[in-house]
Each structure stands twice: as C-alpha cells, then as structure tokens.
Write a protein that holds these residues in place. Structure first.
Motif, PDB file in Angstrom:
ATOM      1  N   PHE B  29       0.747  -1.136  -0.003  1.00  0.00           N
ATOM      2  CA  PHE B  29       0.022  -0.009   0.005  1.00  0.00           C
ATOM      3  C   PHE B  29       0.703   1.137   0.158  1.00  0.00           C
ATOM      4  O   PHE B  29       0.573   2.226   0.084  1.00  0.00           O
ATOM      5  N   LEU B  59      -3.635  -0.867  -4.499  1.00  0.00           N
ATOM      6  CA  LEU B  59      -4.734  -0.060  -4.928  1.00  0.00           C
ATOM      7  C   LEU B  59      -5.837  -0.676  -5.759  1.00  0.00           C
ATOM      8  O   LEU B  59      -6.814  -0.060  -5.942  1.00  0.00           O
ATOM      9  N   VAL B  64      -8.770   4.803  -6.872  1.00  0.00           N
ATOM     10  CA  VAL B  64      -7.969   5.985  -6.471  1.00  0.00           C
ATOM     11  C   VAL B  64      -6.484   5.869  -6.974  1.00  0.00           C
ATOM     12  O   VAL B  64      -6.065   4.811  -6.678  1.00  0.00           O
ATOM     13  N   MET B  66      -2.710   8.549  -7.474  1.00  0.00           N
ATOM     14  CA  MET B  66      -2.065   9.833  -7.632  1.00  0.00           C
ATOM     15  C   MET B  66      -0.817   9.963  -8.873  1.00  0.00           C
ATOM     16  O   MET B  66      -0.624   9.000  -9.259  1.00  0.00           O
ATOM     17  N   GLY B 141      -4.695  13.998  -7.397  1.00  0.00           N
ATOM     18  CA  GLY B 141      -5.430  12.895  -7.118  1.00  0.00           C
ATOM     19  C   GLY B 141      -6.293  12.623  -8.311  1.00  0.00           C
ATOM     20  O   GLY B 141      -7.121  13.196  -9.060  1.00  0.00           O
TER      21      GLY B 141
ATOM     22  N   ILE D  88      -5.705   8.476  -0.824  1.00  0.00           N
ATOM     23  CA  ILE D  88      -4.190   8.182  -1.027  1.00  0.00           C
ATOM     24  C   ILE D  88      -3.489   9.225  -0.648  1.00  0.00           C
ATOM     25  O   ILE D  88      -3.964  10.359  -0.935  1.00  0.00           O
ATOM     26  N   LEU D  89      -2.572   9.180   0.331  1.00  0.00           N
ATOM     27  CA  LEU D  89      -2.093  10.232   1.121  1.00  0.00           C
ATOM     28  C   LEU D  89      -0.453  10.382   0.627  1.00  0.00           C
ATOM     29  O   LEU D  89       0.218   9.519   0.648  1.00  0.00           O
ATOM     30  N   THR D 119      -1.924   4.201   1.320  1.00  0.00           N
ATOM     31  CA  THR D 119      -3.275   4.074   0.930  1.00  0.00           C
ATOM     32  C   THR D 119      -3.988   3.713   1.971  1.00  0.00           C
ATOM     33  O   THR D 119      -3.700   2.569   2.653  1.00  0.00           O
ATOM     34  N   GLY D 141      -5.729  12.479  -1.764  1.00  0.00           N
ATOM     35  CA  GLY D 141      -6.872  12.204  -2.702  1.00  0.00           C
ATOM     36  C   GLY D 141      -7.885  11.435  -2.466  1.00  0.00           C
ATOM     37  O   GLY D 141      -7.535  10.220  -1.649  1.00  0.00           O
TER      38      GLY D 141
END
Lengths: 188, 188, 188, 188, 188, 188
Positions: B29, B59, B64, B66, B141, D88-89, D119, D141
């Motif tokens: 992740f 994911l 989602v 990025m 994002g 998602i950071l 994530t 996001g």
C-alpha cells in the motif's frame, strides 16, 4: 420529461439535470430524427445526428443512446472522444476506415463494409473515414444517455476563449504562425 | 499483489487484470517514487510520475491513484485526457496556467499559485503550463486505480501504426506536408 | 480475447468470465455476423442475431453491445426481458409495432417506421411485431457487453426441468391441460 | 453551483443534493483554502482542511476530492473512517506513522517520510501520527466528491444524543464511570 | 462455485476473488445455516451468523446477502461498520434498541419491536442492544455479497499487531494504563 | 424525506425522484408495516408487503430494501421479475418450493424449510409456492431501494391498454379465444 425510475413513481422530479414529468406517453421513448440522411456538404464531408436524452426524454436513467453518422465520399468523422461512453458502430451502407488509439499510442484500425461492426472503447480518441466512392451511413449505440463528444481539433484550435498559441505550438511542435493558421481555418 | 476485497478472503485470485496475492504487507500500500523531482530536460519541459495500481498493488479495487507532475520554467504538460478518471490537482510550488475544454468547446482556464487546487472533469481534454520563472511541482489525485492517459498530439501524430496523413490533414485543415513535419518532430 | 483495461496492461488475465489475451488486433473489436439477414422461417417469423462479448472479445468491460432482429411479414419478437441492459432500437427497414410494459402494468406502445427509434427500459418485458407486408429489420444497441435475454413464454413453458403445471396453471388462471398443450407446442 | 454533466446542458437543476447553476466559471473548479497550514493547537495536535464539493461546486458528479492534514510534532489524526471513499495520502513534509485495520483485525502500518505515499481502503478505520520533532503536512486524494468522515472516538463518546453508557461500557469492556470520563473529555 | 453472469457462460473462470464453476445446482443458491439460533454465551451476549458469498457461492456478482443476529437478554451487537454495504434489519422476535451515528456525530436511535424494521446507512457506525428480558432474533439484508464487518472496539484494541497505546490513549483521552486494560480484556 | 448523502448536507433537495428533507428523525429509517401477516384471501393465496423507499424515506440512496411475503397453504407468489434488484429470501415459517429460470431456460429449483435461504439473481423470472399444509411467511432482502416488480402473467394479460391478442397468441402458441379467457380471468 420522464425517467425510468419514474415509471412507478407518481411525483414530478428532476434527475441528472433533466426534468421528469409525472406522466408520459410512448412518444417520450420515440425519436424520428435519424430517418433522413444528415447533410454532409461541409468541410469534413460528414455529419453526426444524435439520439440521446436531449432528443428522447425517456432515455433519462436508461444509460443508452444512439447516433447516425452520414459520410460523403471521402468524408471524415474526425478524431474525437466520448468522455462518458463506449461506442459500437454498425455500418448501414458504404465502406469505412475506422480506428481508435490506445493509451499506449497504438492505432487499432481496419476497413469495414456494409453490415459490419466495429467498437470504440470509452474515452479513447477514434475516427471514421469513408474512403469509398459512394456515401456511407452508420448507426452507433453508446452506453450513456448523455455520452458527450469532444472533437479534438475543434476543442484545441477553436475553443472559446482560445487555447494559447504557445500551448498549442509546443504540444504539436509547430510555430505559432502555423497555430494561427489552423485556428483561423477551424474557426471558419 | 493484493486487492481490497481480498483483505478478508484467503484465496489467491486475479482481479481487474492484476494478480492478487493470498497475503500482503504494508509495502503493498506504499510508494516512494514521488519523493524526488522527475527530470524535465525534455522538449516539453515537464514530466509525469504516476502512482497507480501499476506501482502500488494494494490500490487494486480501491478506485483512487496519484501522480506527481514536475515542470521546468515554461514547461508544458500538453493537452491530454484520462479516459477513466477525474483529476484534482494541488500545486506544491510554483505557478501554473491550467485549463480544460468542455464538450461545448469552452476553455475553462485560470492561473493558480502554490497551495491552490484546480479540477479536471473525467475524460475532458486538459493541460497545465508553468509560465513562471521557477520550477513548479503538482500532486494530483485521480478517481481510478488505473486512470490511463492519452496525450493528444502524440496519440494522433506518433501512433504505431501511424494515423494516415489524410485523416490528420483534414482534421486539422493542414496539408499532408505539414502533417509529416509534425509527425517527424513528435516521433523524435 | 482482450479487454479495455488491458489496452495498457501487458499481463494475461481473465475478467468477467472472459479470458483476456496479452495481445490483440483490430479483429478483436470487429464483427461481420450482422451483415446478412437471419432466417425467419420459424414459428414466430423472427430471429435475433447477437453481437456481444460472446462474438466480439474486445467488448469485455466496454459495457455495450448490439443485435440484429429480422422479421418476416407478421413476424413477432415475442415478449422478453434483458436482465442486464436497456435497449435502443433503430428500424432499418419495414414497420414495427413495439411496446414495453411498466411495473405498473401500463403498456407503452406505438408503431414505428423505417429510420425511427424506440427505447426499452432495463429489465422490463417488451416485444416487437412486424404488422407490415414486407420484411422488417432492426438494429439495437444495449448497454451491457452481456445483456442476456429471457423469452417469457419459453422460459416458463419450455424450461428444463419444467416449471410445474400447477404453478403455471395458477399464474395464468388456466387448467393444467391447457398448460400441457402450451408446453408441448413451445417445446417443439 | 455547477456539475460535470451540466457542462453541456443549459438548464438549471439540482443533483446529489447540490444546486447546479446554468452557467459557471473557472472559479467553480478552483479552491485556495489548502494553501495555508491549518491550526494544530488542539488536544490532538492535528487538523484536517477539506477540499470537496462543499468547497468546490464544480466537483459535483466528478467523484474526487482532496484534503490537507497538518500535524504538530506528536500530532494525531485519530482513528476514523470515510464511509464513501478510499484515500491516497502524499506526505508533503515531515514523517508519519500511518495505519489501517482490516476486517480481519490486522493492523497494516508503517512509517513514511517526506514525498512518500500510503493508501487507505474505503470504509476501513485508519489513522496517522506525527512521531517526529517537526510539523508534518499531508495531502490526500479521495475518490468521492463527498467522502464523509467519521471520527471513531468522537462519534461514539461525543454523539448527540449520547450513546448510552451501557453500550459503550460493554463494547469496550470498561465500567460506566470510565465511559463518563471519556465522554466528558471528548465533549470538551 | 458459480456466478450470475456465468448462468449463460460455459467457461470456468474466477470473479471477485471467487472461483466460478462451469456448472451449478440449486444448492449453490441455498443456505441452511441461519435456521438455528447462534450461541450467545459470550461476553457480549450476541452472535452474528453470516449468509454471504462465503457461504452461498451463487451470490457472487448478485450484490446482496443476509445475516442472522441472536441476542441474549441484555445482549449487545457492539458498534461496528460494514465498509461495503447498507443494512436493513427485520426483528424476528424480542425488542431492540438500535442506532447509527452520522458523520455529523448525531445518534439516530429508537427502540423497535417484533416485526419492525430499521435501516443503517453504508459505512456508518451502528449497534443493536436487547434491553428486553427475553432473547431477540434479527434478520438483516445487506446490499453486497461480501459486506465485511469491522467491530470498532476489537479493531482498535485487539488488532494484530496492536495499535500503539499512544494512538489509542490520545484518541480516547485516556492514559496508556487504561488502554492496556481494555486491550487485555478485548483480547481475551 | 431524507437521503443518506444528506446526513451531512444542510440543504433541501430532491434525489432519485424522492424529495429530501433538511432534517430527519429516526422514524425516517423505521417501518412497522411488516409486523402483521398480509391477507392471503385472494386467488393466488399470497401477498407481498413491501418495505422500500416508498415506505421508508431514509432508504433513498441506500440501495437496499425488504419485503414480507405471506402464503396460504397452496399459495403461490407467481412468476415475476425485479428489474432493479437481486433477492435473498429467508423463510420465517412453513415450507416453500422456490425457483428461478436462467437465460438458458434452466429451472433452478428446490424446496426450502423454515430458517432456510434461497437467492434469486437480478432480473430473472422467479416464483415461490407453499406446498405445505400450513401458512408460510418469508422475508426478502433486495439490493435496491426501489427494486420494482413485474408479475409476468398480469403484465402480459392484464396491461392497460391491453397487449394485442395476436402478440399473446403467437407468443404462447394458443388461439385468441384462449388469450381472451386468460385476460378476463386475470383482469378480475
């Protein structure tokens, strides 16, 4: 206007940006506007006649629509995308060169004849051209009641306000004079 | 690889084209590849570094992703679409001219500064350009684990096999010699 | 076979029950099987020729398909449902009485002519009949790559194993002898 | 307000609970509210600044949003869920301990540094803590224009009306006096 | 195992992490495991017996499942979420205090009696407690074949590896000794 | 009325055809109408009592609903479809013969007893019959807040306006006199 869910709901509402009527008739699910050939006497030699929720109120929430595409000999339905739909095209008459381009920049193309089908994945740039000597006519099914269409050349070179010359010159590796020429032709 | 649904399912499977592992760790992740600036020493002066399901197995099914976009002064992320995602862009540093074009050929554009956000609707052509004197960096994002990207000029003028000169000449209202020039430059 | 998402994914996988190939050609998005009329020399005087993911591998994940329906004079495409799709029908030639029935048991019906369109909401019972003196041909778009079809009379009176006489007799308020007669005719 | 579908629809409507305007400008897709650090002088030492459809009208129907999270040294973004989004950071600066808990009660956790990504699957409890000596800043996001947030401790111990002491005492295996102490602190 | 789409597809495949069989029988759509009361002789006095795709292979792709919840007098189904489903609960017998908490920290609660229904929105924390003197039994419908469940107290205080004392102490405003006590009780 | 998304949105709007209230109470998520047996003294010996968004305003956008089905001894819930939902049925008491028919005209059927579950895929024709000597009661979960129901015999033979005798005679291979007899009985 009327929507699918409303077939069993007696209240007037709005959905997806379309007003829904408390009652409806068969004509809300009907459209006669694809019966006649569209006029192809334009610079591209092609014309698209849509049959979506704008023309057929009953399509609201049904997630499907159609379009008729007429091509003069040599006519081109130029590179474009549908941001909200995949497309499946049936060639009523004539012959077409069809193609779409993948996100890996692979052109997937072939020539199809009367009665044959080709498909265009959602959101990808695609086009059709009539390389035959007679007019061609196609009917397309799309999986959205409001598929949208973005014609690439027009959207880039004939937007309002205009996309800056600099952006277009760098994107296409041409000079700004060439950009202005394309702009003036596509705006015509 | 691992997927969301598998967090509670003990069987090895494949989903959405991605293999799923029967076990996983936090690293599935995680991604560190956006930490450093991408190299912008190319003809456009910009580079996109993705962080999607290709880079982050966890994911898969999460919907989602990025991306990091680096811009040299004057750098352009040229007109492109994401066929499967809307985008929301946060400007880490610098200044950008941003814009997207609607299906009605309206350019929606403005200049944003450090810390500001702009959004790009799913499937519509959009671009960003650094008109400042210093590098710019953005983080976006996107609402797909596999958004895809189709760079318009490249997809039309540098596809394999090539889109025919005739299609491009008519679409952009230029002659085939100009088409060939663009092709040769974009293929480089 | 190939799927949309795989256009940018280099791994062989399976999705939606369909195997996906690591490579593909234009023929995966093509189908020629709707070019010729289907044979209508059956008891109903109509035949449906599908063009979905079974025939067109590239349709997998694209969410759209087509079908050709041929009608002899008087031919009937009998009441049926598509459990996974709405339908939009374009009449290539001839004349059709078309109709669907809402969940409030309202019949929405009209007669359409060559070049006209009618739509059938997802999951609702509908039918088309050629009340003209010449053959009719229709092309339908459906918003699923695998719409499915359930022909009502066949599904109830010609299922394997059979639906019990008692269920059918009570549902249609007929006696079991009548049920058996319908069963024997529809099984033929 | 404006929505994506409305880019090509000239009628004023409401969608997803948000009013849509018949016209729009670039500012409907813009937000400047994440440019400055949020104030972290609270008991948790962290603050979340959202950038969703509440702040950005143009996000309606686009299915994506962002948030900025500021952490004082030692600051905690406490365990919470987003009922309608995966996250998602991207860590702008500092260092964070991040984690989410699966439905099998497995903690998936690691420490991330500046420029790194982690994530958080849709709907699962997760948290971030700044165990460094300097402030940390993250940009996330999320794949919903209205992701929602449910802070676990607050939702259980500071709801209005309150969740009964008995429910909380049994759930956490504490006595009701401890429940009341937590309630009084979290209500502060 | 079998899935809905496979009812008309003769190939063996895997979907959503579940193997699909090329053939199926009625038993793939059947489950008898909710017929008998679950054992409630645990610390909470309640037990949930699931009936989802894990127990009923035919549910794969159908998007629905059920669960039986048995409550001893005073029994509590403690605060939890379903990350992938809304829930509608029918009380077979007895009396329950039910509640969910909104993202605005509003507790929506009431007492329901035999034959009554209450609903819990997707992803929100909710609970049920039997405050009567006799056992209670409920049947819930959920709109996912794999809804998942995250019991809040267990996920926070009994995860493997454990969530750090510091995170939990700050989130609930208790000291780490109290955290350890809760951890030891919930791990039991 | 109220919808899920509105739990955190303070504006009055309409969604999915249902008005949404700016405030709500627990009663918007409650329904008591399934507590008592429905009357089965009709020709079919069965009755369905729905608990969907029509009865429970809070279900709007939640994507789930329930129904209670009461059967007299010998009672039949006749062949029908839900155009927008799969169904999972729990038998509260009694014994039922249950079945659905696939798109390949395969009847999937069995007898279930008290406490047992059977499932019915979205859009497929299905039925239940009480072949026992005592009443039977079932509770179903459906994955739509507005699943809809189309009772096959009624929709074909008792529609308003009526489906033509010719269509029905040909579909069921009976003569028009038999069609009229069925119509007169089902209209009663």
């Amino acid at each position: 206007m009327i929507s699918y869910l409303l077939l069993s709901i007696p209240t007037a509402v709005k959905m997806n940006g379309f007003a829904c009527l408390p009652s409806f008739t068969a004509s809300d699910f009907f459209f006669g506007g694809l019966a006649k050939p569209g006029l192809t006497n334009n610079s591209l030699g092609s014309v698209v006649t849509p049959a979506n929720v704008m023309q057929i109120p009953g399509l609201n929430t049904l997630g499907v629509s159609m379009a008729r595409i007429d091509f003069a000999p040599g006519g081109l339905n130029p590179p474009h995308t549908h941001p909200r739909a995949s497309e499946i095209l049936f060639l009523l008459s004539g012959q077409l060169d069809v193609g779409f381009i993948t996100t890996a920049n692979v052109l997937v193309t072939m020539t199809i004849c009367e009665g044959q089908i080709f498909t265009f994945p959602k959101g990808l740039v695609h086009f059709q051209q009539n390389n035959g000597n007679v007019p061609a006519v196609a009917i397309s099914g799309l999986n959205s009641q409001n598929p949208g269409v973005q014609v690439i050349a027009k959207s880039l070179f004939a937007a309002t306000p205009p996309v800056s010359d600099n952006v277009l010159a760098r994107a296409f590796q041409i000079d700004t004079q060439e950009v202005d020429e394309i702009k003036s032709k596509l705006a015509a």
